[in-house]
Scaffold this motif. Structure first.
Motif, short mmCIF file in Angstrom:
data_model
loop_
_atom_site.label_atom_id
_atom_site.label_comp_id
_atom_site.label_asym_id
_atom_site.label_seq_id
_atom_site.Cartn_x
_atom_site.Cartn_y
_atom_site.Cartn_z
N VAL A 116 5.61 31.67 73.56
CA VAL A 116 4.48 31.39 72.69
C VAL A 116 4.67 30.03 72.02
CG1 VAL A 116 3.17 32.23 70.71
CG2 VAL A 116 4.18 33.85 72.31
N GLU A 117 3.60 29.26 71.91
CA GLU A 117 3.67 27.94 71.29
C GLU A 117 4.21 28.07 69.87
OE1 GLU A 117 1.54 28.97 73.34
OE2 GLU A 117 1.21 27.40 74.82
N ARG A 118 5.33 27.43 69.61
CA ARG A 118 5.97 27.57 68.31
C ARG A 118 5.11 27.04 67.19
NH1 ARG A 118 11.71 24.97 69.75
NH2 ARG A 118 10.27 23.66 70.94
N ALA A 119 4.30 26.02 67.47
CA ALA A 119 3.45 25.43 66.44
C ALA A 119 2.47 26.44 65.87
CB ALA A 119 2.69 24.23 67.00
N LEU A 120 2.14 27.49 66.63
CA LEU A 120 1.26 28.54 66.14
C LEU A 120 2.05 29.79 65.74
CD1 LEU A 120 -1.65 28.31 68.75
CD2 LEU A 120 -1.57 27.34 66.45
N ALA A 121 3.10 30.10 66.48
CA ALA A 121 3.85 31.33 66.24
C ALA A 121 4.61 31.28 64.91
CB ALA A 121 4.81 31.60 67.39
N ILE A 122 5.20 30.14 64.59
CA ILE A 122 6.02 30.04 63.38
C ILE A 122 5.18 30.21 62.12
CG2 ILE A 122 7.47 28.49 62.00
CD1 ILE A 122 8.65 27.46 64.61
N PRO A 123 4.05 29.50 61.96
CA PRO A 123 3.23 29.73 60.75
C PRO A 123 2.70 31.16 60.64
CG PRO A 123 2.61 27.67 61.81
CD PRO A 123 3.51 28.38 62.76
N LEU A 124 2.30 31.75 61.78
CA LEU A 124 1.81 33.12 61.75
C LEU A 124 2.93 34.07 61.33
CD1 LEU A 124 -0.35 35.25 62.24
CD2 LEU A 124 0.26 35.24 64.67
N GLY A 125 4.12 33.90 61.91
CA GLY A 125 5.25 34.73 61.52
C GLY A 125 5.62 34.56 60.06
N LEU A 126 5.54 33.32 59.56
CA LEU A 126 5.85 33.06 58.15
C LEU A 126 4.86 33.77 57.25
CD1 LEU A 126 7.45 31.50 55.99
CD2 LEU A 126 5.84 29.60 56.31
N PHE A 127 3.57 33.71 57.59
CA PHE A 127 2.55 34.37 56.77
C PHE A 127 2.75 35.88 56.76
CE2 PHE A 127 -1.92 36.11 56.67
CZ PHE A 127 -2.07 35.97 55.29
N VAL A 128 2.98 36.47 57.92
CA VAL A 128 3.21 37.91 57.99
C VAL A 128 4.48 38.28 57.22
CG1 VAL A 128 3.73 39.84 59.53
CG2 VAL A 128 1.97 38.18 60.16
N MET A 152 -0.58 41.29 62.83
CA MET A 152 0.20 41.49 64.05
C MET A 152 -0.72 41.65 65.25
SD MET A 152 3.20 44.03 62.62
CE MET A 152 3.97 44.17 64.23
N GLN A 153 -1.85 42.33 65.06
CA GLN A 153 -2.82 42.48 66.14
C GLN A 153 -3.45 41.15 66.50
OE1 GLN A 153 -5.53 45.52 64.81
NE2 GLN A 153 -4.18 47.19 65.44
N VAL A 154 -3.67 40.29 65.51
CA VAL A 154 -4.18 38.95 65.81
C VAL A 154 -3.24 38.23 66.77
CG1 VAL A 154 -4.61 36.65 64.83
CG2 VAL A 154 -5.47 38.68 63.66
N GLY A 155 -1.94 38.29 66.49
CA GLY A 155 -0.96 37.65 67.36
C GLY A 155 -0.90 38.29 68.74
N LEU A 156 -0.95 39.63 68.80
CA LEU A 156 -0.88 40.32 70.09
C LEU A 156 -2.10 40.02 70.96
CD1 LEU A 156 0.55 43.79 68.99
CD2 LEU A 156 1.69 42.10 70.44
N VAL A 157 -3.29 40.02 70.35
CA VAL A 157 -4.50 39.72 71.11
C VAL A 157 -4.47 38.29 71.61
CG1 VAL A 157 -7.01 39.49 70.97
CG2 VAL A 157 -5.89 41.49 69.98
N ALA A 158 -4.05 37.36 70.76
CA ALA A 158 -3.95 35.96 71.18
C ALA A 158 -2.96 35.81 72.33
CB ALA A 158 -3.54 35.08 70.00
N TRP A 159 -1.84 36.50 72.21
CA TRP A 159 -0.80 36.45 73.23
C TRP A 159 -1.32 37.01 74.55
CZ3 TRP A 159 4.37 39.65 72.73
CH2 TRP A 159 5.25 39.26 73.73
N LEU A 431 -2.61 28.92 54.16
CA LEU A 431 -3.18 27.58 54.32
C LEU A 431 -2.40 26.78 55.37
CD1 LEU A 431 -3.95 26.67 50.60
CD2 LEU A 431 -5.56 27.44 52.36
N LEU A 432 -1.08 26.95 55.41
CA LEU A 432 -0.27 26.29 56.43
C LEU A 432 -0.66 26.77 57.82
CD1 LEU A 432 2.12 24.51 57.33
CD2 LEU A 432 3.61 26.50 56.97
N LEU A 433 -0.88 28.08 57.97
CA LEU A 433 -1.28 28.62 59.26
C LEU A 433 -2.58 27.99 59.74
CD1 LEU A 433 -1.24 30.72 61.59
CD2 LEU A 433 -2.32 32.35 59.99
#
Length: 532
Positions: A116-128, A152-159, A431-433
């Motif tokens: 998964v693209e870290r530029a998107l995965a890291i901010p999402l993981g940080l927010f969660v 978490m579902q947002v990330g899974l659907v995107a993935w 906001l970072l995400l």
């Protein structure tokens, strides 16, 4: 980042043609046949439909994603009909889809995990992560974990939406990415169009509706299956820019650079224009000022990023703003519509609701203001991590103003709502995400060529609509977040396509610096390769 796949060997040697799997299919067929024979006709019909859906999703999980997006908005209606169920058809279909996706990996004797693209995965993981930490001492862990599960579902659907096979041939890889893009985008537009048509029917064709939704003397506000017009309008506002963006992409492909020679009008352009018209009509019929403002802001952002030169985009925005203001001032717009637009200022008016005289005219404004003040009181007492992710409603009674004892479920401003629930840390992570997502989308717009550049413009419009609409509402309800996950998956696919095009050097002429900055990667394009 290198767009590659990790392969995890699976110990069970299962395939679709093994005796064990054949036995499973026979058992399933036998159970279905027995049910059809002994059940009443309505129940037998449901069993047949359910079995058909299950088989279709097992054969092709992408069908499950389309059905999930289609069924997701029906959650609120199902909740009313079935009496407060904790799970709806959209959630059930999501579970089935993800299970089928995993089962296909098992059948191939491996589970493939895309990096998964870290530029998107890291901010999402940080927010969660911040959301989970904020639940320490929260009034309701159940509500908190429900909110965490949404993201978490947002990330899974995107993935899942961005899941494409990885052949050794880069040409086949690019074709697979484009095919996936078309299918996921079609699913998003199909779901949005379905809701729009329901809303149009509710507005003027049904002939009746909830009394408090009556407008213009004989019509009723459109609300789809959301049971409320505002989230319905927000949902359409996320889909409308996609249709408009596809239309822009079709125009960019139709009118080439060579002397303005026009090629045959693509079918996608015609379809996009029809869908955009349907979505726009339903959005207007919702009579939602928040939805209108969000959609106008999103389309304005698309106009700004449309030209390659930013000064031309700014000029286009100023021209559109002048035209809109002129239409409003000159009386070209219907009086009721103009009054509705002008009245939006009252929705975001900041005032102290304590001690104010409550009248039918100011009730809605004061109610929203009272919930804003309650959110600020929560943030004042718990500034860093808030009262707990998803716990605004649970904590509301301790901070409610005297005349406003009942919670609306959220603060009708998602930024204040999040500040109350997850504090400064949660709001900063959120906001970072979104800053990251918008930045990545802008990079795709910069490098992509038509028609996919138009789709990227549509994503930018969707993000801006969401950001603006959240000033007066919360749109992460009724499975809208699943729709959002699919849009993020489209962004990931666009990033991969732009990188593949740059690596092949087939569609754009990029210099070394531009190649290094291709969306979704910080590696030179020539380093993109299948590690297998």
């Amino acid at each position: 980042m290198r767009l590659s796949w990790q392969r995890i060997p699976f110990p069970l040697h299962l395939a679709w043609d093994t005796p064990l799997v054949r036995l499973g299919w026979l058992a399933l067929a036998g159970a279905a046949g027995l049910g059809l024979a002994i059940l009443p006709l309505p129940a037998a019909g449901l069993l047949l439909a359910g079995t058909t859906i299950m088989l279709a999703v097992l054969i092709e999980p992408l069908i499950g994603l389309a059905l999930t997006l289609l069924a997701g908005p029906f959650g609120a209606l199902e909740n009313v009909i079935l009496g407060g169920t904790s799970i709806d058809s959209g959630q059930l279909l999501l579970v089935l889809t993800l299970a089928a996706w995993l089962a296909r990996g098992v059948a191939r004797r491996e589970i493939r995990l895309p990096r998964v693209e870290r530029a998107l995965a890291i901010p999402l993981g940080l927010f969660v992560g911040v959301g989970v930490i904020s639940l320490c001492g929260a009034p309701s862990l159940t509500l908190g974990f429900k909110e965490v599960l949404k993201w978490m579902q947002v990330g899974l659907v995107a993935w899942f939406a961005a899941d494409t096979p990885q052949p050794r041939d880069s040409t086949q890889t690019a074709a697979a990415v484009r095919t996936r893009l078309k299918l996921v985008t079609a699913a998003v537009l199909l779901a949005g169009s379905c809701q729009a048509l329901i809303g149009i029917w509710q507005f003027g064709l049904r002939g009746h509706g909830p009394e408090h939704f009556e407008i213009l003397g004989r019509f009723f506000r459109a609300y789809g299956t959301f049971e409320q017009p505002n989230p319905f309008a927000g949902y359409l506002g996320l889909t409308l820019p996609i249709a408009v963006g596809i239309g822009i992409g079709g125009l960019g492909s139709t009118w080439g650079k060579k002397a303005g020679i026009r090629s045959q009008t693509p079918r996608s352009l015609i379809a996009a224009l029809i869908i955009a018209a349907i979505l726009s009509a339903a959005l207007l019929m919702s009579w939602s000022r928040g939805g209108w403002l969000g959609a106008a802001s999103g389309l304005t952002a698309m106009a700004f990023f449309w030209p390659r030169k930013r000064w031309m985009g700014a000029l286009l925005v100023l021209t559109l703003a002048a035209a809109g203001l002129g239409a409003l001032q000159s009386g070209l717009l219907p009086d009721q519509f103009a009054a509705r637009l002008v009245g939006f200022a009252s929705d975001i008016q900041v005032q102290d609701a304590r001690g104010m005289d409550i009248t039918p005219a100011n009730y809605a404004v004061l109610e929203r203001t009272a919930h804003w003040q309650a959110a600020l009181s929560m943030a004042d007492e718990f500034p860093w991590l808030g009262v707990g992710f998803g716990n605004y409603e649970a904590a509301y009674s301790d901070y409610a103003l005297l005349n406003w004892p009942y919670a609306l479920g959220h603060a009708h401003n998602y930024y204040l709502n999040l500040l109350a629930e997850a504090g400064v840390a949660g709001l900063a992570a959120y906001l970072l995400l979104w800053a990251t997502i918008i930045w990545q989308t802008a990079r795709v717009i910069r490098f992509a060529s038509y028609p996919l550049r138009g789709l990227a413009l549509g994503l930018m419009g969707a993000w801006v609509h969401l950001s603006v609409h959240h000033l007066v509402d919360k749109l992460y309800v009724n499975n809208i977040y699943l729709h959002l996950g699919a849009l993020i998956g489209i962004l990931i696919l666009l990033q991969r396509d732009a990188h593949l095009v740059g690596a092949a050097g087939s569609a754009t002429s990029l210099d070394a610096e531009e190649t290094r900055l291709l969306p979704g990667s910080w590696l030179p394009a020539e380093e993109y390769a299948d590690p297998n």
